[in-house]
Motif scaffolding. Structure first.
Motif, short mmCIF file in Angstrom:
data_model
loop_
_atom_site.label_atom_id
_atom_site.label_comp_id
_atom_site.label_asym_id
_atom_site.label_seq_id
_atom_site.Cartn_x
_atom_site.Cartn_y
_atom_site.Cartn_z
N SER A 7 0.82 -1.21 0.00
CA SER A 7 0.00 0.00 0.00
C SER A 7 0.86 1.26 0.00
O SER A 7 2.05 1.21 0.33
CB SER A 7 -0.91 0.00 1.22
N ASP A 75 -10.71 0.54 -2.82
CA ASP A 75 -9.37 0.23 -2.35
C ASP A 75 -8.63 1.48 -1.87
O ASP A 75 -7.42 1.51 -1.80
CB ASP A 75 -8.55 -0.48 -3.43
N THR A 93 -3.87 4.08 -0.57
CA THR A 93 -4.32 3.19 -1.64
C THR A 93 -3.85 1.78 -1.28
O THR A 93 -2.65 1.55 -1.11
CB THR A 93 -3.75 3.61 -3.00
N ASP A 95 -2.93 -2.09 -1.65
CA ASP A 95 -2.37 -2.97 -2.66
C ASP A 95 -1.63 -4.09 -1.94
O ASP A 95 -0.92 -3.86 -0.98
CB ASP A 95 -1.41 -2.22 -3.59
#
Length: 96
Positions: A7, A75, A93, A95
């Motif tokens: 992230s 997300d 964000t 990830d």
């Protein structure tokens, strides 16, 4: 508890913008933990869900507090950060 190790954080401060700073985020049904290293300081900010998709967090070591908000099936988490009289907006964000 899902862990999003890839992230990134964007901070929007009066002094400027920091983009794509790496972080790790762990989220479960009622809690969130965000950890990262910034300017040689380790941060671990954790908190609980106060309403669906809305979190209050604290980093007791830094005497910081924050909020994060997330829309269903998104997300991105967004909120504010307050530490030592300074505040900023932040966006994470997620990830893996």
């Amino acid at each position: 508890m899902p862990i999003f190790k890839g992230s990134t954080i964007d901070w929007y401060m009066a002094s400027g913008i920091v983009r794509n700073h790496p972080c790790e985020v762990r989220i479960d049904v009622s809690s969130v933990v965000v950890s990262f290293r910034y300017e040689n300081i380790n941060y671990v900010c954790s908190g609980h869900e106060i309403a669906k998709g809305h979190f209050e967090l604290k980093d007791p070591d830094r005497k910081a507090k924050a909020t994060l908000h997330m829309k269903p099936d998104d997300d991105v988490l967004e909120g504010w950060w307050l530490e030592g009289g300074y505040d900023c907006m932040w966006r994470i964000t997620l990830d893996e």
